[in-house]
Design an enzyme around this catalytic site. Structure first.
Site, short mmCIF file in Angstrom:
data_model
loop_
_atom_site.label_atom_id
_atom_site.label_comp_id
_atom_site.label_asym_id
_atom_site.label_seq_id
_atom_site.Cartn_x
_atom_site.Cartn_y
_atom_site.Cartn_z
N GLY A 279 -4.01 -2.87 -2.72
CA GLY A 279 -2.88 -2.00 -2.40
C GLY A 279 -1.83 -1.95 -3.49
O GLY A 279 -1.57 -2.93 -4.19
N GLY B 261 0.83 -1.22 0.00
CA GLY B 261 0.00 0.00 0.00
C GLY B 261 0.86 1.26 0.00
O GLY B 261 1.97 1.27 0.53
N MET C 225 -4.41 2.88 8.08
CA MET C 225 -5.21 2.53 9.25
C MET C 225 -4.32 2.09 10.41
O MET C 225 -4.76 2.03 11.55
CB MET C 225 -6.23 1.45 8.92
CG MET C 225 -7.31 1.91 7.96
SD MET C 225 -8.12 3.43 8.50
CE MET C 225 -9.12 2.81 9.84
N CYS D 159 1.88 2.37 3.42
CA CYS D 159 2.19 1.21 4.26
C CYS D 159 3.69 1.13 4.57
O CYS D 159 4.52 1.32 3.69
CB CYS D 159 1.75 -0.01 3.48
SG CYS D 159 2.17 -1.53 4.27
N ARG E 121 -8.39 3.12 25.54
CA ARG E 121 -7.20 3.96 25.76
C ARG E 121 -6.21 3.69 24.65
O ARG E 121 -5.93 2.55 24.30
CB ARG E 121 -6.57 3.63 27.11
CG ARG E 121 -7.14 4.51 28.19
CD ARG E 121 -6.33 4.48 29.44
NE ARG E 121 -4.91 4.70 29.25
CZ ARG E 121 -3.99 4.21 30.06
NH1 ARG E 121 -4.34 3.46 31.06
NH2 ARG E 121 -2.72 4.47 29.86
N GLU F 269 11.81 4.00 -19.81
CA GLU F 269 11.29 4.27 -21.16
C GLU F 269 9.76 4.30 -21.17
O GLU F 269 9.15 5.03 -21.96
CB GLU F 269 11.78 3.15 -22.09
CG GLU F 269 11.31 3.27 -23.52
CD GLU F 269 11.57 1.98 -24.30
OE1 GLU F 269 12.33 2.02 -25.26
OE2 GLU F 269 11.02 0.92 -23.91
#
Ligand code: IMP
Length: 499
Positions: A354, A317, A403, A320, A419, A481
């Site tokens: 990806g 990705g 993500m 990533c 948390r 090319e």
């Protein structure tokens, strides 16, 4: 003549070499088709078809309801991300599914004893949830359908204290539960009604048709839309994880999600198999796409475990850092070849996920046995992606982040009231991409490129492309090319950017 897939990849294997998009291109061959004649119909998963082979990624800067709606309207599908409460994700699925409203399966009713003021309040609340019903089925105190409260009934009522029972027209139509979309269309056309509520044998409300949607479906104006033929609703997929997926999956399935996507960085892992088995047990009629993997063996194991679709791609990705951080992954073209060969002929949808940077990459990914291509970067700069357009260094841009980036992980933890773990190890970055305007224009260019590729290779369908395609491998001079070179670019073109 180029090399067949088998020839190319056996030769590469002998050198222990894996390749990705720039390394290989398709060989041209005798063609008797024009690009516009190419048929792009394909599958996403075993039972869910696509009219174009494109899928928008389950990312918080790519796919929420507006992106999923436009993807399905244009013939593809969007996967709504899961970095939010299950209820919020399910509401997005509902927004997509009810966008065309062939059959509204759970219309919001009003009671005959409600005042028009309370109906107006209800309309405002629904609008906040993204729903815009114009008419409401009206029920009596036993829950029986008595008629329809129309937009005009509300509009022309000059006293908001009046009751629903006092303003509805008793002559409005209603129909029995098995009324087809065609019959509903004819009835509404004949009597100039804009909505048709349905009742079951006991007289209870069980659905509603809206004329504007029914007419669009029946008169064929939606020929490119990716719709569920049973309900006339837009198709949509949604991501689930391997932890706390039960409630999420239940809500998504209840809203009619077409495909559940088990969305993980490592699809060939125990928790994924357990999740797949549980989802298959609970929802045998819902297709499950599983990912991500990049090895043929992993794809085979997922197929044996019952996956209806397999997402291929680890570390390729644009945002990533998995290969850098964890030191794992396989260049995308080799991964696609191995995974698609491993499950060939089993009816499973292979989705290349990806790394695609332009339409040529899409054609190559499809030629390597995939049925669809998922992308984030290609779509993140459009109007339909979440977020606003800002200016950076005099260029209009939109935010695009992995993500597994710090920002997305923090936002996800906040949304779930968890948390945020300071020690979390990111495998993605945060970035901006150029603003690109409407998805329809982006998709038109991408699909136009795929059609051109099919024209050059003489493949009339994606299935034919799988069989016919032969390949060329480029040297580094060959790669240079193949891009504009030795010139000073004076104008942007819509389908090419210097990377
Ligand atoms: P792109 O189309 O090249 O931008 O890649 C999009 C794909 O990258 C997504 O569909 C995911 O499979 C993957 N992806 C999303 N976020 C992350 C991340 O933070 N780390 C690694 N891969 C990610």
């Amino acid at each position: 003549m180029g090399y067949t897939r088998q020839e190319l990849f056996s030769a590469l294997r002998a050198q222990a070499l894996d390749v990705t998009f720039d390394d290989i291109r398709l060989a041209t061959g005798y063609s008797d088709i024009l690009p516009e004649e190419a048929n792009l119909e394909t599958i996403f998963t075993r039972n869910v078809k696509l009219k174009i082979p494109l899928v928008s990624a389950a990312m918080d800067t790519v796919t929420e309801a507006p992106m999923a709606i436009v993807m399905a309207l244009l013939g593809g599908i969007g996967v709504i991300h899961k970095a939010m409460k299950p209820q919020a994700q399910a509401a997005m699925v509902r927004r997509v599914r009810t966008y065309l409203n062939g059959l509204i399966s759970n219309p919001t009713p009003v009671l005959d004893t409600d005042t028009i003021a309370s109906v107006k309040d209800l309309k405002r609340r629904l609008l906040e949830e993204g729903l815009e019903p114009h008419s409401f089925p009206a029920l009596d105190s036993n829950g029986k359908l008595i008629g329809l409260l129309t937009r005009e009934d509300i509009y022309f009522c000059m006293n908001d204290d009046r009751l629903v029972s006092e303003v509805i027209e008793p002559t409005h139509l209603k129909a029995p539960k098995n009324t087809t979309i065609q019959e509903a269309f004819q009835e509404m056309l004949k009597y100039h009604e804009k909505a048709l509520p349905l009742h079951d044998d006991a007289g209870m409300l069980c659905g509603m048709y809206a004329f504007s949607d029914v007419a669009r479906i029946v008169t064929g104006k939606q020929h490119m839309h990716n719709i569920d033929e049973k309900t006339g609703q837009l198709r949509v997929a949604a991501a689930v994880g391997t932890r706390d997926f039960e409630e999420r999956a239940e809500l998504l399935v209840r809203e009619g999600v077409d495909v559940l996507v088990i969305d993980t960085a490592h699809g060939d892992s125990r928790r994924v198999y357990e999740t797949l088995a549980e989802l298959k047990r609970q929802y045998p009629d819902v297709d499950i796409m599983v990912g991500n993997v990049s090895e043929g063996e992993s794809a085979r194991r997922l197929a044996d475990a019952g996956a209806d679709g397999i997402k291929v791609g680890q570390g390729g990705g644009s945002i990533c850092t998995t290969r850098v951080v964890a030191g794992v992954g396989c260049p995308q073209c080799s991964a696609l070849h191995e995974c698609s060969c491993a499950v060939e002929g089993r009816g499973i949808g292979i989705c290349s996920d990806g790394g695609a940077r332009n339409s040529g990459d899409l054609t190559v990914a499809l030629a390597l046995g995939s049925h669809s291509v998922m992308a984030g970067r290609l779509f993140a700069g459009t109007d339909e992606a979440p977020g606003t357009v800002t200016k950076v260094d005099n260029n209009w841009v939109k935010e695009y982040r992995g993500m597994g980036s710090v920002g997305a992980m923090k936002a996800n933890a906040e949304a779930m009231h968890d948390r945020y773990q300071q020690k979390a190890v990111p495998e993605g970055i945060e970035s901006v991409v150029p603003y690109q305007g409407k998805m329809a224009d982006v998709i038109a260019q991408l699909i136009g490129g795929v059609r051109a590729g099919m024209g050059y290779t003489g493949a009339r369908t994606i299935e034919e492309l799988h069989k016919k395609a032969t390949f060329r491998r480029a040297s580094s001079a060959g790669i240079a090319e193949g891009r504009p070179h030795d010139v000073i670019v004076t104008k942007q073109t819509p389908n090419y950017r210097e990377s």
